[in-house]
Design a protein around this motif. Structure first.
Motif: not given
Length: 379
Positions: A67-71, A94-107
């Motif tokens: 599994f991917g670590l947070p990024a 964890p990588l999937g959660w990071s991706a959604l968080r980053a996408a939200r912040r980047c619009g």
């Protein structure tokens, strides 16, 4: 368009999620889009141009998978420098959660894929008390995206009834150029100790507890009472392989097969047994059908969507039904062969190109929706 796909499993790992993600990626590329993949680094891995490999850790009870670590910070930096129009997040780690968080912040608009019933896995691994918690965790994850993609109408209805929002069905396909009855190999069957008239029951998939494999063993043993010439062929690997082989020395274990070798193994079987209760779809069901092999499976996922009970094999609702169907189809050669031919004919329209077009339309629709809302948000 420029798309990014985030996944915690990817070939050469062999599982339904990895192969489905790779198929979606290739489908978008074939349609002329720029696609980057974000995934954990594998042994000896080198990232193609535009891809991002992140740190990963081994998945408990799943040797060979990570599994991917947070990024989040790394993804935000990457996507600010080269912003995708939309992203697809295939896994809930964890990588999937990071991706959604980053996408939200980047619009950036995001879609997620619901590929694995982790709530059912809790039961299969002796932690049934965590099933509701796992479902809540998955609901929170998927509801933070603009769409959740599922492969069947049945799963869409289940998730919607449990509070999942913006659920969209994206059908699955099977590569009929790879899988087909013409791949049947008499030399391979001879290696299994079978001639033209012998019966090869076959299982393809991960050899693990969540696949309910002891039921397949029980069904095959019952079949052997009337077909002592039958052989049980196992294609795949997993934590239960060693114990199954030790307890059943007459079973034939072929290990993991890929590409044309996998197609040969499928088509050289006579009856596909798929006892799993916990699949979100079950790509192997379509692959068996395309290979012209009659199938016994539970009436959900791919079987409910595509396998007609009594015409392509048996779609059952109970363990007793699974055993009875295995015995009946194993005994009746002509009926089983006719079902296999009908199953093969029924999946010829499930083309990967159509799935890629539907996936492309869905992602571009998320981009259009964002663009329409942007002026209003600015105002």
């Amino acid at each position: 368009m420029r798309y990014a796909i985030v996944t915690e499993t990817y070939p050469p790992e062999v599982n339904g999620v990895a192969l489905t993600v790779q198929g979606l990626e290739q489908g978008l590329r074939n349609r002329g889009h720029l696609v980057s993949v974000v995934r954990p680094r594998q042994d000896g891995d080198a990232a193609p141009n535009g891809d991002l490999l992140v740190r990963g850790a081994s998945l408990p009870r799943y040797p060979g998978l990570k599994f991917g670590l947070p990024a989040t910070r790394k993804l935000m930096q990457l996507w600010k420098e080269s912003t995708p129009d939309a992203i697809y997040v295939a896994t809930e780690g964890p990588l999937g959660w990071s991706a959604l968080r980053a996408a939200r912040r980047c619009g950036i608009p995001a879609a997620t894929g619901f590929h694995t019933r982790f709530d059912e896995y809790m039961r299969d691994y002796g932690a049934a008390f965590l099933q509701k918690s796992a479902l809540r965790w998955m609901r929170r994850f998927h509801n933070s995206a603009q769409a959740t993609l599922v492969p069947t109408r049945e799963l869409a209805e289940f998730l919607q009834s449990h509070g999942f929002e913006r659920v969209v069905r994206l059908a699955r396909a099977v590569d009929i150029g790879q899988f087909g009855p013409g791949r049947r190999d008499d030399a391979l069957r001879s290696q299994w100790g079978l001639g033209q008239d012998g019966l090869a029951a076959i299982y393809v998939g991960r050899i693990a507890a969540e696949k309910n494999l002891l039921l397949a063993v029980a069904a095959f043993r019952e079949l052997q009472r009337s077909r002592p010439d039958a052989r049980f062929i196992w294609v795949g690997d997993g934590p239960m392989r060693e114990s199954l082989a030790r307890a059943n020395p007459d079973f034939i274990f072929c290990g993991v097969q890929r590409g044309d070798d996998l197609a040969r193994h499928f088509a050289s079987g006579d009856l596909f047994l798929f006892p799993s209760h916990s699949e979100t779809f079950g790509n192997v069901t379509l692959e068996a059908m395309a290979s012209g092999v009659a199938t016994v499976a539970f009436n959900y996922g791919a079987a409910r969507e595509h396998l007609r009970d009594g015409a392509h094999g048996a779609a059952v609702d109970s363990d007793a039904g699974f055993i009875a169907a295995t015995v009946e189809l194993g005994r009746q050669d002509a009926l089983r062969q006719a079902m296999g031919a009908a199953a093969c004919a029924s999946v010829q329209s499930l083309q990967p190109e159509q799935v890629a077009a539907d996936f492309d339309e869905l992602l571009s629709g998320l981009v259009d929706t964002r663009n329409r809302h942007a002026p209003a948000a600015v105002a």
